[in-house]
Structures are given as C-alpha cells and as structure tokens.
Scaffold this motif. Structure first.
Motif, PDB file in Angstrom:
ATOM      1  N   ALA A  10      72.995 -12.190 -61.779  1.00  0.00           N
ATOM      2  CA  ALA A  10      73.857 -11.239 -62.510  1.00  0.00           C
ATOM      3  C   ALA A  10      74.952 -11.947 -63.289  1.00  0.00           C
ATOM      4  CB  ALA A  10      74.451 -10.239 -61.527  1.00  0.00           C
ATOM      5  N   SER A  11      74.829 -13.283 -63.429  1.00  0.00           N
ATOM      6  CA  SER A  11      75.885 -14.020 -64.134  1.00  0.00           C
ATOM      7  C   SER A  11      75.677 -14.053 -65.642  1.00  0.00           C
ATOM      8  CB  SER A  11      75.958 -15.458 -63.592  1.00  0.00           C
ATOM      9  OG  SER A  11      74.679 -16.053 -63.638  1.00  0.00           O
ATOM     10  N   SER A  12      74.544 -13.538 -66.121  1.00  0.00           N
ATOM     11  CA  SER A  12      74.358 -13.493 -67.582  1.00  0.00           C
ATOM     12  C   SER A  12      73.277 -12.492 -67.960  1.00  0.00           C
ATOM     13  CB  SER A  12      73.995 -14.892 -68.122  1.00  0.00           C
ATOM     14  OG  SER A  12      72.668 -15.217 -67.788  1.00  0.00           O
ATOM     15  N   GLY A  13      73.120 -12.299 -69.248  1.00  0.00           N
ATOM     16  CA  GLY A  13      71.998 -11.532 -69.798  1.00  0.00           C
ATOM     17  C   GLY A  13      71.807 -10.148 -69.196  1.00  0.00           C
ATOM     18  N   LEU A  14      70.551  -9.848 -68.886  1.00  0.00           N
ATOM     19  CA  LEU A  14      70.169  -8.535 -68.374  1.00  0.00           C
ATOM     20  C   LEU A  14      70.884  -8.204 -67.063  1.00  0.00           C
ATOM     21  CD1 LEU A  14      68.302  -6.024 -68.370  1.00  0.00           C
ATOM     22  CD2 LEU A  14      66.513  -7.455 -67.352  1.00  0.00           C
ATOM     23  N   GLY A  15      70.949  -9.177 -66.160  1.00  0.00           N
ATOM     24  CA  GLY A  15      71.568  -8.936 -64.846  1.00  0.00           C
ATOM     25  C   GLY A  15      73.032  -8.551 -64.978  1.00  0.00           C
ATOM     26  N   CYS A  34      74.391 -14.855 -57.157  1.00  0.00           N
ATOM     27  CA  CYS A  34      74.329 -15.866 -58.217  1.00  0.00           C
ATOM     28  C   CYS A  34      74.415 -17.282 -57.671  1.00  0.00           C
ATOM     29  CB  CYS A  34      75.481 -15.644 -59.183  1.00  0.00           C
ATOM     30  SG  CYS A  34      75.402 -14.034 -59.992  1.00  0.00           S
ATOM     31  N   ARG A  35      73.819 -18.214 -58.419  1.00  0.00           N
ATOM     32  CA  ARG A  35      73.849 -19.607 -57.965  1.00  0.00           C
ATOM     33  C   ARG A  35      75.147 -20.290 -58.356  1.00  0.00           C
ATOM     34  NH1 ARG A  35      69.710 -22.743 -62.124  1.00  0.00           N
ATOM     35  NH2 ARG A  35      70.318 -21.591 -63.981  1.00  0.00           N
ATOM     36  N   ASP A  36      75.822 -19.788 -59.401  1.00  0.00           N
ATOM     37  CA  ASP A  36      77.048 -20.428 -59.872  1.00  0.00           C
ATOM     38  C   ASP A  36      78.192 -19.416 -59.756  1.00  0.00           C
ATOM     39  OD1 ASP A  36      79.167 -21.475 -61.347  1.00  0.00           O
ATOM     40  OD2 ASP A  36      77.847 -22.414 -62.840  1.00  0.00           O
ATOM     41  N   LEU A  38      81.487 -19.582 -59.917  1.00  0.00           N
ATOM     42  CA  LEU A  38      82.553 -19.568 -60.918  1.00  0.00           C
ATOM     43  C   LEU A  38      82.079 -18.902 -62.215  1.00  0.00           C
ATOM     44  CD1 LEU A  38      85.442 -20.558 -60.997  1.00  0.00           C
ATOM     45  CD2 LEU A  38      84.629 -22.623 -62.162  1.00  0.00           C
ATOM     46  N   LYS A  39      80.856 -19.260 -62.608  1.00  0.00           N
ATOM     47  CA  LYS A  39      80.292 -18.676 -63.827  1.00  0.00           C
ATOM     48  C   LYS A  39      80.181 -17.155 -63.681  1.00  0.00           C
ATOM     49  CE  LYS A  39      76.303 -18.671 -66.869  1.00  0.00           C
ATOM     50  NZ  LYS A  39      74.941 -19.137 -67.148  1.00  0.00           N
ATOM     51  N   ALA A  40      79.753 -16.714 -62.508  1.00  0.00           N
ATOM     52  CA  ALA A  40      79.592 -15.273 -62.267  1.00  0.00           C
ATOM     53  C   ALA A  40      80.946 -14.568 -62.324  1.00  0.00           C
ATOM     54  CB  ALA A  40      78.914 -15.041 -60.922  1.00  0.00           C
ATOM     55  N   CYS A  86      65.520  -7.736 -58.227  1.00  0.00           N
ATOM     56  CA  CYS A  86      65.132  -9.149 -58.376  1.00  0.00           C
ATOM     57  C   CYS A  86      65.037  -9.424 -59.874  1.00  0.00           C
ATOM     58  CB  CYS A  86      63.788  -9.396 -57.700  1.00  0.00           C
ATOM     59  SG  CYS A  86      63.825  -9.089 -55.931  1.00  0.00           S
ATOM     60  N   ASN A  87      66.094  -9.983 -60.415  1.00  0.00           N
ATOM     61  CA  ASN A  87      66.206 -10.131 -61.874  1.00  0.00           C
ATOM     62  C   ASN A  87      66.227 -11.577 -62.345  1.00  0.00           C
ATOM     63  OD1 ASN A  87      67.396  -9.525 -64.723  1.00  0.00           O
ATOM     64  ND2 ASN A  87      68.972 -10.769 -63.706  1.00  0.00           N
ATOM     65  N   ALA A  88      66.775 -12.484 -61.537  1.00  0.00           N
ATOM     66  CA  ALA A  88      66.986 -13.867 -62.001  1.00  0.00           C
ATOM     67  C   ALA A  88      65.673 -14.504 -62.427  1.00  0.00           C
ATOM     68  CB  ALA A  88      67.609 -14.693 -60.877  1.00  0.00           C
ATOM     69  N   ALA A 189      53.837 -21.392 -67.013  1.00  0.00           N
ATOM     70  CA  ALA A 189      54.337 -21.255 -65.634  1.00  0.00           C
ATOM     71  C   ALA A 189      55.246 -20.028 -65.528  1.00  0.00           C
ATOM     72  CB  ALA A 189      55.088 -22.517 -65.209  1.00  0.00           C
ATOM     73  N   TYR A 190      56.087 -19.806 -66.557  1.00  0.00           N
ATOM     74  CA  TYR A 190      56.963 -18.623 -66.573  1.00  0.00           C
ATOM     75  C   TYR A 190      56.127 -17.339 -66.599  1.00  0.00           C
ATOM     76  CZ  TYR A 190      60.008 -14.989 -68.523  1.00  0.00           C
ATOM     77  OH  TYR A 190      60.674 -13.816 -68.748  1.00  0.00           O
ATOM     78  N   LYS A 191      55.154 -17.302 -67.499  1.00  0.00           N
ATOM     79  CA  LYS A 191      54.329 -16.094 -67.626  1.00  0.00           C
ATOM     80  C   LYS A 191      53.571 -15.824 -66.329  1.00  0.00           C
ATOM     81  CE  LYS A 191      53.787 -16.799 -72.592  1.00  0.00           C
ATOM     82  NZ  LYS A 191      52.843 -16.955 -73.709  1.00  0.00           N
ATOM     83  N   SER A 193      54.507 -16.677 -63.391  1.00  0.00           N
ATOM     84  CA  SER A 193      55.459 -16.197 -62.372  1.00  0.00           C
ATOM     85  C   SER A 193      55.724 -14.705 -62.569  1.00  0.00           C
ATOM     86  CB  SER A 193      56.774 -16.989 -62.428  1.00  0.00           C
ATOM     87  OG  SER A 193      57.579 -16.590 -63.537  1.00  0.00           O
ATOM     88  N   LYS A 194      55.710 -14.252 -63.822  1.00  0.00           N
ATOM     89  CA  LYS A 194      55.956 -12.832 -64.105  1.00  0.00           C
ATOM     90  C   LYS A 194      54.767 -11.973 -63.660  1.00  0.00           C
ATOM     91  CE  LYS A 194      59.803 -12.859 -64.831  1.00  0.00           C
ATOM     92  NZ  LYS A 194      60.835 -11.933 -64.376  1.00  0.00           N
ATOM     93  N   ILE A 195      53.541 -12.514 -63.790  1.00  0.00           N
ATOM     94  CA  ILE A 195      52.390 -11.767 -63.238  1.00  0.00           C
ATOM     95  C   ILE A 195      52.585 -11.632 -61.734  1.00  0.00           C
ATOM     96  CG2 ILE A 195      49.900 -11.688 -62.838  1.00  0.00           C
ATOM     97  CD1 ILE A 195      49.323 -13.063 -65.213  1.00  0.00           C
ATOM     98  N   CYS A 223      62.526  -6.847 -75.651  1.00  0.00           N
ATOM     99  CA  CYS A 223      62.793  -8.258 -75.909  1.00  0.00           C
ATOM    100  C   CYS A 223      64.290  -8.461 -76.149  1.00  0.00           C
ATOM    101  CB  CYS A 223      61.999  -8.763 -77.105  1.00  0.00           C
ATOM    102  SG  CYS A 223      62.330 -10.511 -77.350  1.00  0.00           S
ATOM    103  N   ILE A 224      64.951  -9.077 -75.173  1.00  0.00           N
ATOM    104  CA  ILE A 224      66.399  -9.297 -75.258  1.00  0.00           C
ATOM    105  C   ILE A 224      66.566 -10.724 -75.800  1.00  0.00           C
ATOM    106  CG2 ILE A 224      68.529  -8.750 -74.010  1.00  0.00           C
ATOM    107  CD1 ILE A 224      66.528  -8.351 -71.515  1.00  0.00           C
ATOM    108  N   ALA A 225      66.387 -10.856 -77.107  1.00  0.00           N
ATOM    109  CA  ALA A 225      66.207 -12.190 -77.691  1.00  0.00           C
ATOM    110  C   ALA A 225      67.462 -13.054 -77.654  1.00  0.00           C
ATOM    111  CB  ALA A 225      65.710 -12.040 -79.127  1.00  0.00           C
ATOM    112  N   THR A 226      68.592 -12.490 -77.256  1.00  0.00           N
ATOM    113  CA  THR A 226      69.850 -13.246 -77.304  1.00  0.00           C
ATOM    114  C   THR A 226      70.270 -13.843 -75.966  1.00  0.00           C
ATOM    115  OG1 THR A 226      70.935 -11.123 -76.930  1.00  0.00           O
ATOM    116  CG2 THR A 226      70.843 -11.911 -79.210  1.00  0.00           C
ATOM    117  N   THR A 227      69.521 -13.625 -74.888  1.00  0.00           N
ATOM    118  CA  THR A 227      70.014 -14.074 -73.574  1.00  0.00           C
ATOM    119  C   THR A 227      69.820 -15.577 -73.374  1.00  0.00           C
ATOM    120  OG1 THR A 227      67.954 -13.848 -72.343  1.00  0.00           O
ATOM    121  CG2 THR A 227      69.339 -11.864 -72.527  1.00  0.00           C
ATOM    122  N   GLY A 228      70.402 -16.039 -72.260  1.00  0.00           N
ATOM    123  CA  GLY A 228      70.313 -17.447 -71.887  1.00  0.00           C
ATOM    124  C   GLY A 228      68.906 -17.880 -71.519  1.00  0.00           C
TER     125      GLY A 228
END
Ligand code: NDP
Length: 315
Positions: A10-15, A34-36, A38-40, A86-88, A189-191, A193-195, A223-228
């Motif tokens: 939840a530290s960026s983007g959609l989350g 979140c893993r970071d 301070l960033k969160a 589960c968003n990250a 690998a990303y795709k 993981s999404k399946i 498509c959230i084309a601007t996220t990290g």
C-alpha cells in the motif's frame, strides 16, 4: 463497527490509492502491509490520509519468515480481520537474470504468488473468526495473464506449462527459475505469477467459500500506466506507455480511479459474489469478466495449490 482491511503493497500505486479511498470513507481502518516502513508513512501523509485512519505494518513478501512475523504481529494487535487485499507485486521486464527471494524462489513468482499464498492461507483463520457481515479475500489479477485478451497476447505470453519448474522449486539451479521449466524471462515470470494469483483465488473459492461464507475475488483494475510497477522498464517505454494507453488502446485508468475500483471490490454491497474476476467497462461500471482457459483451469489450480503449499511449508 469500522471494518479492518489489510492491503499489501500500500506504499504506492493501486494499493495506496485504495488505502486512501477506504480510509477517507470513514468505514475502514486500513492496515498498510509494506516492506518499506518509512516510504509507506511518507506516502500515506502525502496522500492526505488522516492520522488514526491507518496503521503501517512491516511485511516483506520476499521472505516467508517475514510473512509469518507479519501474521503474528497482526494477531497481537488484537484487531479483527475483515478483508485481505493481496495487491503488492514486482515486475522485472528488463531483467536478464533471475533474482531470488530469501527462501530461494524466483523473485516475481516468489513475491507475487508464493508470499501472498502463505499470507492468505494463514490469515484465512483470522477472517473466519471475524463477525463482519461481508468478509472478502481479494487477489489483484491482471489482463496480461489472460491470453483471451489482446494485451494478454503481447509476447512473451503467459503459460504455466506442466508446472515442472514450480514443482522443482524455481531455484534456477536444480530446476528452472520459470514455472514452465523454460528459459528465464522477467516479463513472462510476472505474467505467470498473475495466472497463479487468479488460479489461487478460484481454488480458495472452491475450497472455502461454502464453509466460511468468505467471498474470494480477483480483478483487473485497468491499465494504470503511471505506477511504480514499470519502474524497471526502459525509459522510452515509461515515456510512451501512458499516452499509448490513453489514446490508442484507451485502457488507461488513473491511480485514483483504479483505487476506487479496488475499494468497491473491498466494500461495495453489490460486489459480494465469490469466485469472480471483476473488470470495469469504459463507463467505469463493474462487470464479471471471463478468465482465459488456462487461468480458469480447475485441475491446474489444484496442482498449483498443492505445489505451493509445499514450497511455503504449509504441508
Ligand atoms: P506499484 O509498483 O506502484 O506497487 C506495488 C507495491 O508492491 C508497492 O507498494 C511495492 O512496495 C510493493 N512490493 C513490491 N515488492 C514487495 C515485497 N517484496 N514485499 C512487500 N511489498 C512489495 O505497482 P501497481 O500499483 O501498479 O501494482 C499493484 C497491483 O496491481 C499489482 O498486483 C499489479 O500486478 C496489479 N496491476 C497493475 C496494473 C498496472 O497497469 N499498473 C494493471 C493490472 C494489475 P515498494 O513501494 O516498497 O516498492
């Protein structure tokens, strides 16, 4: 009472956008996993989230120990758990070589699928105990894992094959780092993981919906084309991708709008159906979408589940 929702990444983007939307509604207390840290904290403040409307808790999905520690800490907090999101995710399209989680699994599948698989299985018990009227477990999917769409047909296409790499432990040594046993490809690998995310949601539904009443859902938020998520892509791609999605494919969605969509799946009284993959049409109305043949293959979902249980130490 207020609902309690845990959102990973939840530290960026959609989350972050979802966390903000739910916190602002006043109906939810948001646990930002979140893993970071301070960033969160900075992200929540910058987004204008009111103090007290959220808690930040440490979770690094690249370590199964960290997942277990998160669950222990959450239980000690004494809060009930009503909804888990589960968003990250990480996406490494330009990586030439695989990297690995603390437990030695290829990073994209390790974080996006295996970390969440353990988290969701452990927290299911907590959700069972909640008295909240509409408990939900949501796993963010993606169009890219769905080969029945145009975007899902951009190479390299997702495909889990006979799962030999996953069964071999995805360690890049005794087995391939790819689920299907093939050569490493970061985008694939990303795709893949999404399946796994979409198959996992359906397998949860088959195994636990009737017994628990919990709704299990997945979604493609647009498509959230601007996220990290695209941070590791080549600069030219990052420059051209948002206008391409805005003007050519018209699939572009802002972070704010995507956050509202996911917040609907968390909280809207009309989105309670279990086993559903939600999408939105061009007027931003939600509908039940169709998954590709592979992403809705029940036999494959069962196999992925059984292998994943072993890899995360549940059996
Ligand atoms: P972001 O990169 O903005 O957000 C991803 C989040 O995941 C970040 O908060 C990041 O943390 C976190 N994260 C990454 N690795 C770990 C880890 N090891 N442990 C804990 N958290 C981690 O991307 P998006 O907001 O775009 O992505 C969110 C979800 O939306 C993903 O599931 C993605 O697959 C999905 N999605 C995105 C689409 C898009 O177009 N952007 C389209 C369809 C689906 P940190 O801030 O520390 O890096």
């Amino acid at each position: 009472r207020q609902g309690v929702v845990v959102i990973t990444g939840a530290s960026s983007g959609l989350g972050l956008a979802t966390a903000k939307s739910l916190a602002e509604s006043g109906k939810w207390h948001v646990v930002m996993a979140c893993r970071d840290f301070l960033k969160a904290e900075k992200a929540a403040k910058a987004a204008g989230m009111a103090k007290g409307s959220y808690t930040i808790a440490h979770l690094d999905l690249a370590s199964l120990d960290s997942v277990r520690q998160f669950v222990d800490a959450f239980r000690r907090s004494g809060r009930p758990l009503d909804v888990l999101v589960c968003n990250a995710a990480i996406y490494r399209p330009t990586a030439r070589k695989p990297t690995y989680t603390a437990d030695g699994y290829e990073m994209s599948v390790g974080v996006n699928h295996l970390g969440h698989f353990l988290l969701a299985n452990l927290l299911l018990d907590d959700m069972k105990q909640s008295d909240y009227p509409s408990r939900r477990l949501i796993i963010v999917g993606s169009i890219t894992g769905n080969t029945n769409t145009l975007a899902g047909n951009v190479p390299p296409k997702a495909g889990l094959g006979d799962l030999r790499g996953l069964a071999g432990g995805l360690d890049g040594r005794s087995s391939s780092a790819m689920i299907d046993g093939g050569e490493f490809d970061g985008a694939k690998a990303y795709k893949d993981s999404k399946i796994c995310n979409m198959l996992t949601m359906q397998e949860f539904h088959r195994r636990f919906h009737e017994e628990t009443g919990i709704a299990f859902a997945s979604l493609y938020p647009g498509c959230i084309a601007t996220t990290g998520l695209f941070r590791e892509h080549v600069p030219l791609f990052r420059l051209l991708f948002p206008p391409f999605q805005k003007f050519i494919t018209k699939g572009f969605v802002s972070e704010e709008e995507s956050g509202k969509r996911l917040a609907q799946v968390v909280s809207d009284p009309s989105l309670t159906k279990s086993g559903v993959y939600w999408s939105w049409n061009k007027d931003s109305a939600s509908f039940e979408n169709q998954l590709s043949e592979e992403a809705s293959d029940a036999a494959k979902a069962k196999k992925v589940w059984e292998i994943s249980e072993k890899l995360v130490g549940l059996t």
